[in-house]
Design an enzyme around this catalytic site. Sequence first.
Site, PDB file in Angstrom:
ATOM      1  CG  HIS A  96     -10.391 -40.020  25.537  1.00 56.43           C
ATOM      2  ND1 HIS A  96     -11.081 -41.151  25.875  1.00 56.43           N
ATOM      3  CD2 HIS A  96      -9.968 -40.193  24.263  1.00 56.43           C
ATOM      4  CE1 HIS A  96     -11.075 -41.988  24.843  1.00 56.43           C
ATOM      5  NE2 HIS A  96     -10.395 -41.429  23.853  1.00 56.43           N
ATOM      6  CE1 TYR A 225     -13.727 -44.802  33.632  1.00 56.42           C
ATOM      7  CE2 TYR A 225     -13.419 -46.729  35.010  1.00 56.42           C
ATOM      8  CZ  TYR A 225     -12.894 -45.696  34.270  1.00 56.42           C
ATOM      9  OH  TYR A 225     -11.525 -45.550  34.172  1.00 56.42           O
ATOM     10  N   PRO A 317      -7.881 -51.679  39.146  1.00 53.95           N
ATOM     11  CG  PRO A 317      -8.575 -53.153  37.476  1.00 53.95           C
ATOM     12  CD  PRO A 317      -8.209 -53.096  38.916  1.00 53.95           C
ATOM     13  CE  LYS A 321      -6.018 -41.547  39.135  1.00 56.20           C
ATOM     14  NZ  LYS A 321      -5.793 -40.709  37.977  1.00 56.20           N
ATOM     15  CE1 TYR A 409     -10.955 -42.385  35.166  1.00 56.73           C
ATOM     16  CE2 TYR A 409      -9.876 -41.160  33.395  1.00 56.73           C
ATOM     17  CZ  TYR A 409     -10.439 -42.326  33.886  1.00 56.73           C
ATOM     18  OH  TYR A 409     -10.478 -43.449  33.091  1.00 56.73           O
TER      19      TYR A 409
HETATM   20  C1  PHB Z   1      -8.022 -49.750  29.872  1.00 60.24           C
HETATM   21  O1  PHB Z   1      -8.215 -49.147  28.806  1.00 60.24           O
HETATM   22  O2  PHB Z   1      -7.401 -50.822  29.905  1.00 60.24           O
HETATM   23  C2  PHB Z   1      -8.531 -49.180  31.141  1.00 60.24           C
HETATM   24  C3  PHB Z   1      -9.156 -47.958  31.120  1.00 60.24           C
HETATM   25  C4  PHB Z   1      -9.644 -47.423  32.296  1.00 60.24           C
HETATM   26  C5  PHB Z   1      -9.517 -48.128  33.478  1.00 60.24           C
HETATM   27  C6  PHB Z   1      -8.879 -49.357  33.495  1.00 60.24           C
HETATM   28  C7  PHB Z   1      -8.388 -49.893  32.319  1.00 60.24           C
HETATM   29  O3  PHB Z   1     -10.019 -47.603  34.615  1.00 60.24           O
END
Ligand code: PHB
Length: 415
Positions: A96, A225, A317, A321, A409
Site C-alpha cells: 500500500h 481511519y 492498535p 505498531k 506510519y
Molecule cells: C488490521 O488490519 O488489523 C489493522 C490495520 C491497521 C491498524 C490496526 C489493525 O491500525
Amino acid sequence: MAGADPSDGQWNHSASLFGVTGPRTRTQVAIIGAGPAGLTLGHLLHRSGIDSVILERRDRAYVERRQRAGVLEHGTVDLFRSTGVGDRMDREGLVHHGIHLQFEGERHRIPLTELAGGRSITVYGQHEVVKDLIAARLAAGREICFEADEVSLHDVDSERPCVRYRSEGSAREIECDIIAGCDGSHGVSRAAIPQDAYRVFERTYPFAWLGILAAVPPSLDELIYAHHDRGFALHSMRTPTITRLYVQCAPDDPLDAWPDERVWTELRARLETADGWTLEAGPVLEKGITTMRSAVMEPMQWGRLFVAGDAAHVVPPTGAKGMNLAVSDVRALGAAIAEWYRTGDRAALDVYSRTCLRRVWRAEHFSWWMTSMLHRVPDADAFHHKLQLAQLRYTVESRLAAASLAENYVGYEHA
Ligand code: PHB
Ligand code: APR
C-alpha cells in the site's frame, strides 16, 4: 556479562533435582514465546549459527490462526525479505502506498510513499508471518516446543540461567546463556525480575475495538481511519477477498451486545461518506474485542533476561505498531547476541534496552496521538471534539503534518 560461552552441545541426563523428571538440556538462548518476537529472534540467531530453543504455551494450530494486526512497516518487510522468509509475503502481501483519514463525512488520502521517501507498507496478517517463521524454524531443524506448560525462569542474574517447564507429562529444564522473554503481554518472563528493578509507564483508554473478519472483498483498496460522532471505525483487509473491520466500543461491552447486524449498521454509519460511497457487507468469519492500553517497562533487561515485543511494551492498535516494534526489538537483540558470541564484547547487549526504548517511545507517542485524535472519548466536552477536528484538518491539509504522519506510519528510523 563476562566470558561468552559459545558451547553449543546438547547434554541430556535425568535428574530429580527441582522435581525435573524429564531431560535436562542445554542451549545458547532460551526463547519464551512463539509470537513474531520469539520466532523472528530464533530465525535471526539461526542465521548467525546460534542455537536456541523456543518454548510456546499454545499449540501450533492456535498460534497459526490467532487473528492479530496486519500491517508491516517498510523495515519489517526488508528484514523478512533479506533473511529469506519473505517469499510468501512478497507473493501474497498487499503493498500500500497510502491510507485515508476520514472525518465530517469526507475522506482524505495521505500519500505515504510520496511523503515518506518512497517507502510503503505491506498488508499481511500477523498469523501469516507466524506461519512463515514456524516453517523456517522447522526447515532449519531448530527446536520449538509447543504446549510447554508451567514455564518458569531461574538464576536469571547468574551466568547460568535456566528455564523449567512441563511438556508431554514430564518436568524439564534447559540451561542456557541468555533468556529472551518474548511471551507477550500476559507472559511470565517479567515476573522473574525483582519489582524494584524496573518501572512500568502506562495508560489505559476508556474504549476498545470490536473487530470482525468478513468474507467480502475490501470496499476500497486502502485503509480508512474514520473519526465519527458515533465513534471510531477502521476499514482494513487481509486479502483481496477478506475484509478486516473495527468499530470503537466500550471496554466492558460483552461480545453478544454486538450481533452482526449491529456491527454492520455501525460500520456503515461511521465509514460511509457524504458522496455516496458504500461499504460492502458479507458473512462474518470471526469477531473479537481488543482492549486498548499503552505500557512500557524500563529497562527491558535484567541480568541475562532480555525482554522483547509485547512482553516489554504494548501500544493501542491505532497505527499498527505492535508487531513492527516486536520485530525491531529482536533485530537489535539478535545482533547484540551474535556480537557477544563472535567477539566476547557485551557492549551492544548492555545498551539493548536503551537502543530499543528510543523507537518504542516514538511508536508509543504516535499510537497515542492517532488514538487520541480519532476516538470519541466518553464524557469529553465539545471543546475536545473541536480540537480533534482541528488536528485532523491540519494533518490532511498541511504537507508537513501529513509527512510526519507518513514518516511514522511507514516506520520512523532513528539516526
Ligand atoms: C488490521 O488490519 O488489523 C489493522 C490495520 C491497521 C491498524 C490496526 C489493525 O491500525
Ligand atoms: N510460556 C510460553 N509461552 C507463552 C507464555 C508462557 N507462560 N505466555 C505467553 N506465551 C506465548 C503466547 O502464547 C504467544 O504465542 O508467547 C507468545 C507471545 O506472542 P505475541 O503475543 O504475539 O507477542 P510478540 O511476539 O511480542 O508480538 C507482538 O503481537 O499482540 C500482538 O499487537 C501485538 O502485533 C503485536 C505482536
